[in-house]
Design a protein around this motif. Structure first.
Motif, PDB file in Angstrom:
ATOM      1  N   TRP A  72      18.778  36.184  27.138  1.00 30.87           N
ATOM      2  CA  TRP A  72      18.481  35.540  25.866  1.00 30.87           C
ATOM      3  C   TRP A  72      17.727  34.233  26.050  1.00 30.87           C
ATOM      4  CZ3 TRP A  72      18.200  38.552  22.081  1.00 30.87           C
ATOM      5  CH2 TRP A  72      19.075  39.623  21.939  1.00 30.87           C
ATOM      6  N   PHE A  73      17.842  33.596  27.207  1.00 33.61           N
ATOM      7  CA  PHE A  73      17.089  32.376  27.489  1.00 33.61           C
ATOM      8  C   PHE A  73      15.675  32.689  27.955  1.00 33.61           C
ATOM      9  CE2 PHE A  73      20.846  29.294  28.424  1.00 33.61           C
ATOM     10  CZ  PHE A  73      20.993  29.107  27.051  1.00 33.61           C
ATOM     11  N   ALA A  74      15.444  33.918  28.396  1.00 31.62           N
ATOM     12  CA  ALA A  74      14.154  34.278  28.972  1.00 31.62           C
ATOM     13  C   ALA A  74      13.234  34.889  27.915  1.00 31.62           C
ATOM     14  CB  ALA A  74      14.362  35.270  30.117  1.00 31.62           C
ATOM     15  N   LEU A  75      11.986  35.122  28.316  1.00 24.10           N
ATOM     16  CA  LEU A  75      11.016  35.774  27.436  1.00 24.10           C
ATOM     17  C   LEU A  75      11.201  37.286  27.543  1.00 24.10           C
ATOM     18  CD1 LEU A  75       7.901  33.570  28.259  1.00 24.10           C
ATOM     19  CD2 LEU A  75       9.379  33.425  26.262  1.00 24.10           C
ATOM     20  N   HIS A  76      12.296  37.769  26.995  1.00 25.12           N
ATOM     21  CA  HIS A  76      12.619  39.183  27.160  1.00 25.12           C
ATOM     22  C   HIS A  76      11.906  40.029  26.107  1.00 25.12           C
ATOM     23  CE1 HIS A  76      15.628  37.564  24.301  1.00 25.12           C
ATOM     24  NE2 HIS A  76      15.446  38.722  23.691  1.00 25.12           N
ATOM     25  N   GLU A  77      11.632  41.254  26.482  1.00 31.86           N
ATOM     26  CA  GLU A  77      11.052  42.246  25.589  1.00 31.86           C
ATOM     27  C   GLU A  77      11.531  43.608  26.040  1.00 31.86           C
ATOM     28  OE1 GLU A  77       6.694  42.981  27.435  1.00 31.86           O
ATOM     29  OE2 GLU A  77       7.040  40.941  26.690  1.00 31.86           O
ATOM     30  N   GLU A  78      11.233  44.634  25.284  1.00 33.48           N
ATOM     31  CA  GLU A  78      11.674  45.980  25.640  1.00 33.48           C
ATOM     32  C   GLU A  78      11.192  46.338  27.043  1.00 33.48           C
ATOM     33  OE1 GLU A  78      13.471  48.478  23.468  1.00 33.48           O
ATOM     34  OE2 GLU A  78      14.012  46.438  22.870  1.00 33.48           O
ATOM     35  N   GLY A  79      12.127  46.808  27.872  1.00 35.49           N
ATOM     36  CA  GLY A  79      11.762  47.249  29.218  1.00 35.49           C
ATOM     37  C   GLY A  79      11.871  46.186  30.288  1.00 35.49           C
ATOM     38  N   THR A  80      12.181  44.931  29.910  1.00 35.16           N
ATOM     39  CA  THR A  80      12.397  43.926  30.946  1.00 35.16           C
ATOM     40  C   THR A  80      13.724  44.200  31.641  1.00 35.16           C
ATOM     41  OG1 THR A  80      13.343  42.419  29.304  1.00 35.16           O
ATOM     42  CG2 THR A  80      11.020  42.120  29.856  1.00 35.16           C
ATOM     43  N   PHE A  81      13.806  43.868  32.923  1.00 37.03           N
ATOM     44  CA  PHE A  81      15.001  44.215  33.687  1.00 37.03           C
ATOM     45  C   PHE A  81      15.183  43.278  34.861  1.00 37.03           C
ATOM     46  CE2 PHE A  81      11.711  46.104  36.200  1.00 37.03           C
ATOM     47  CZ  PHE A  81      12.197  46.128  37.508  1.00 37.03           C
ATOM     48  N   GLU A 135      12.516  53.879  44.306  1.00 37.03           N
ATOM     49  CA  GLU A 135      12.046  55.095  43.639  1.00 37.03           C
ATOM     50  C   GLU A 135      12.732  55.273  42.294  1.00 37.03           C
ATOM     51  OE1 GLU A 135      11.297  58.749  46.126  1.00 37.03           O
ATOM     52  OE2 GLU A 135      12.332  57.530  47.631  1.00 37.03           O
ATOM     53  N   LEU A 136      13.998  54.921  42.245  1.00 29.97           N
ATOM     54  CA  LEU A 136      14.734  55.010  40.984  1.00 29.97           C
ATOM     55  C   LEU A 136      14.085  54.126  39.927  1.00 29.97           C
ATOM     56  CD1 LEU A 136      17.368  56.001  39.496  1.00 29.97           C
ATOM     57  CD2 LEU A 136      18.427  53.906  40.320  1.00 29.97           C
ATOM     58  N   LEU A 137      13.731  52.893  40.309  1.00 28.29           N
ATOM     59  CA  LEU A 137      13.122  51.963  39.360  1.00 28.29           C
ATOM     60  C   LEU A 137      11.708  52.401  38.976  1.00 28.29           C
ATOM     61  CD1 LEU A 137      14.319  48.608  40.961  1.00 28.29           C
ATOM     62  CD2 LEU A 137      15.076  49.563  38.773  1.00 28.29           C
ATOM     63  N   ARG A 138      10.960  52.937  39.930  1.00 27.20           N
ATOM     64  CA  ARG A 138       9.601  53.393  39.623  1.00 27.20           C
ATOM     65  C   ARG A 138       9.597  54.504  38.573  1.00 27.20           C
ATOM     66  NH1 ARG A 138       8.749  53.862  45.502  1.00 27.20           N
ATOM     67  NH2 ARG A 138       7.850  51.914  46.271  1.00 27.20           N
ATOM     68  N   ASN A 139      10.616  55.336  38.604  1.00 28.09           N
ATOM     69  CA  ASN A 139      10.660  56.506  37.718  1.00 28.09           C
ATOM     70  C   ASN A 139      11.519  56.286  36.480  1.00 28.09           C
ATOM     71  OD1 ASN A 139       9.267  58.929  39.239  1.00 28.09           O
ATOM     72  ND2 ASN A 139      10.401  57.773  40.793  1.00 28.09           N
ATOM     73  N   CYS A 140      11.984  55.058  36.276  1.00 28.85           N
ATOM     74  CA  CYS A 140      12.819  54.767  35.117  1.00 28.85           C
ATOM     75  C   CYS A 140      11.958  54.199  33.989  1.00 28.85           C
ATOM     76  CB  CYS A 140      13.924  53.775  35.499  1.00 28.85           C
ATOM     77  SG  CYS A 140      14.957  53.303  34.112  1.00 28.85           S
ATOM     78  N   GLN A 141      11.915  54.881  32.865  1.00 27.47           N
ATOM     79  CA  GLN A 141      11.113  54.434  31.734  1.00 27.47           C
ATOM     80  C   GLN A 141      11.704  53.209  31.048  1.00 27.47           C
ATOM     81  OE1 GLN A 141       8.074  55.795  31.017  1.00 27.47           O
ATOM     82  NE2 GLN A 141       8.472  56.903  32.921  1.00 27.47           N
ATOM     83  N   CYS A 142      12.970  52.913  31.336  1.00 31.98           N
ATOM     84  CA  CYS A 142      13.625  51.752  30.716  1.00 31.98           C
ATOM     85  C   CYS A 142      13.323  50.453  31.452  1.00 31.98           C
ATOM     86  CB  CYS A 142      15.145  51.963  30.671  1.00 31.98           C
ATOM     87  SG  CYS A 142      15.664  53.387  29.698  1.00 31.98           S
ATOM     88  N   CYS A 143      12.798  50.565  32.687  1.00 30.33           N
ATOM     89  CA  CYS A 143      12.540  49.382  33.518  1.00 30.33           C
ATOM     90  C   CYS A 143      11.039  49.261  33.749  1.00 30.33           C
ATOM     91  CB  CYS A 143      13.282  49.492  34.849  1.00 30.33           C
ATOM     92  SG  CYS A 143      15.070  49.672  34.664  1.00 30.33           S
ATOM     93  N   ASN A 146      16.152  48.893  22.902  1.00 28.68           N
ATOM     94  CA  ASN A 146      16.596  48.920  21.508  1.00 28.68           C
ATOM     95  C   ASN A 146      17.149  47.563  21.079  1.00 28.68           C
ATOM     96  OD1 ASN A 146      15.945  51.692  21.208  1.00 28.68           O
ATOM     97  ND2 ASN A 146      17.904  52.255  22.161  1.00 28.68           N
ATOM     98  N   ASN A 147      16.502  46.506  21.590  1.00 32.90           N
ATOM     99  CA  ASN A 147      16.889  45.126  21.283  1.00 32.90           C
ATOM    100  C   ASN A 147      18.309  44.797  21.723  1.00 32.90           C
ATOM    101  OD1 ASN A 147      15.880  42.659  20.309  1.00 32.90           O
ATOM    102  ND2 ASN A 147      17.029  42.880  18.386  1.00 32.90           N
ATOM    103  N   LEU A 148      18.803  45.529  22.721  1.00 34.16           N
ATOM    104  CA  LEU A 148      20.125  45.282  23.286  1.00 34.16           C
ATOM    105  C   LEU A 148      20.017  45.118  24.793  1.00 34.16           C
ATOM    106  CD1 LEU A 148      22.237  47.991  21.383  1.00 34.16           C
ATOM    107  CD2 LEU A 148      22.241  45.522  20.937  1.00 34.16           C
ATOM    108  N   ILE A 149      20.919  44.331  25.353  1.00 32.98           N
ATOM    109  CA  ILE A 149      20.984  44.193  26.805  1.00 32.98           C
ATOM    110  C   ILE A 149      21.929  45.266  27.330  1.00 32.98           C
ATOM    111  CG2 ILE A 149      21.526  42.666  28.733  1.00 32.98           C
ATOM    112  CD1 ILE A 149      21.173  40.325  26.697  1.00 32.98           C
TER     113      ILE A 149
END
Length: 371
Positions: free
Chosen positions: A179-188, A237-245, A206-209
């Motif tokens: 919440w202190f950072a410049l977060h947006e969808e897909g930041t991780f 590899e997990l992170l490369r193939n994750c659409q959420c990250c 979905n605007n949730l952490i």
């Protein structure tokens, strides 16, 4: 939370010591084994052999139990071999002994030497709060996360050198960083919980952490993202193939190099005073403030601990800190401005060592490519 293996060992050792002390009461204080062959010492001889038999029996039980403890904890074959060979009766080992053995055993296995910076990183992970020892449980977790043994150093460096890796961080602390950072969808970001060496991926969706625990099963890293289970041979590899990250979290509280090492996250005023009360004049630390949207700096001034609140500015074109009408882009700028007061940073043991820090330049998803 699992019981500290040291407690199990200490209970066994206490039982053995008590039993031996009880048996010694049947022997005279001036007991001399050479007196066994003198006439009239038949009873003493019986008691002496009874004592020796009981001692051997107790020690055999202790050794067997310790071997079972070690076997259950360490699953990596070479890791188990190292611990069993050099620390056969111990469930925790003094750090200097451990690193000497680890260094030698690793060099025999890999034909590579471990440099000093790597040892600092190992200590950070295996003896995080600098207690001076390594437990068999922690060593097992380390190999489960970064193993197998021959590859553990390479894997450790590969992961911890990534800018999205944030070392140890609690669930609540992670939420406040988002919440202190410049977060947006897909930041991780990727972190360890404070109590273990298991990866957790925290991501914005979905605007949730959200927090996805990573499990390693059958040499694959598995995590559930929004109901979808992903499984890959490596974490990268997990992170490369994750659409959420899609993009690592950008935060001046996390990426401000060595100055962010003295950021202690969730620490109230009373606890910060407890840490600083024995420190010299000018010692300081940063922490989250009890006031939402702010951080605080605690500092030793005139033998007292003082606290100052600093506002966090979270705007796309104006991100940093504001204090007494001044704007600062980084924690380092605050320290420089108050250098006459803020002299000696008190580092957070759960953050990576200074020499391990990456620079804070811009980065993107391409940082995940290790080719």
């Amino acid at each position: 939370q699992e019981e500290d293996p040291r407690n199990h060992f200490l209970k066994l050792q206490e039982q053995l010591d008590n039993y031996q002390q009880l048996l010694k009461t049947v022997l005279p204080t001036e007991w001399n084994p050479n007196a066994l062959h003198k006439p009239g010492n038949a009873l003493r001889k019986i008691n002496f052999f009874l004592y020796e038999w009981c001692k051997e029996t107790c020690e055999a039980f202790l050794n067997k139990d310790l071997r079972e403890v070690q076997s259950n904890f360490i699953l990596d074959p070479l890791g188990k071999q190292m611990w069993s060979k050099y620390f056969p009766r111990e469930t925790y080992v003094e750090w200097n002994r451990f690193i000497q053995v680890f260094r030698r055993f690793y060099q025999e296995t890999k034909s590579e030497k471990i440099i000093k910076t790597t040892e600092l990183l190992l200590k950070h992970l295996l003896d995080t709060v600098n207690e001076g020892y390594v437990t068999v449980h922690r060593f097992s977790e380390f190999l489960q996360t970064f193993g197998p043994f021959p590859d553990c150093i390479d894997n450790m460096i590969e992961i911890t050198s990534q800018r999205w890796f944030c070392s140890f961080m609690t669930h609540m602390e992670c939420n406040r960083h988002f919440w202190f950072a410049l977060h947006e969808e897909g930041t991780f970001l990727v972190r360890f919980s404070r109590g273990n060496l298991r990866f957790t991926i925290s991501w914005m969706g979905n605007n949730l952490i959200n927090h996805s625990r990573v499990e390693r099963r059958s040499n694959k890293f598995e995590a559930n993202f929004a109901g979808k289970l992903l499984s890959y041979p490596t974490l990268l590899e997990l992170l490369r193939n994750c659409q959420c990250c899609k993009k690592p979290l950008t935060s001046v509280l996390l990426q401000d190099n060595s100055f962010s090492r003295c950021f202690h996250g969730h620490l109230n005023a009373e606890d910060s005073e407890e840490i600083l009360k024995t420190m010299k004049e000018g010692s300081y630390l940063f922490r989250f403030s009890s006031q939402e949207g702010n951080i605080a700096v605690s500092c030793v001034v005139a033998n007292n601990v003082t606290h100052s609140v600093i506002a966090v500015v979270n705007e796309p074109d104006n991100y940093g800190f504001r204090e007494s009408g001044h704007f600062y882009s980084t924690l380092g700028e605050i320290v420089e401005h108050y250098s006459h007061v803020l002299k000696f940073p008190v580092n957070n043991p759960y953050r990576l060592p200074d020499r391990i820090f990456r620079d804070s330049s811009e980065f993107s998803l391409s940082d995940l490519n290790m080719d």
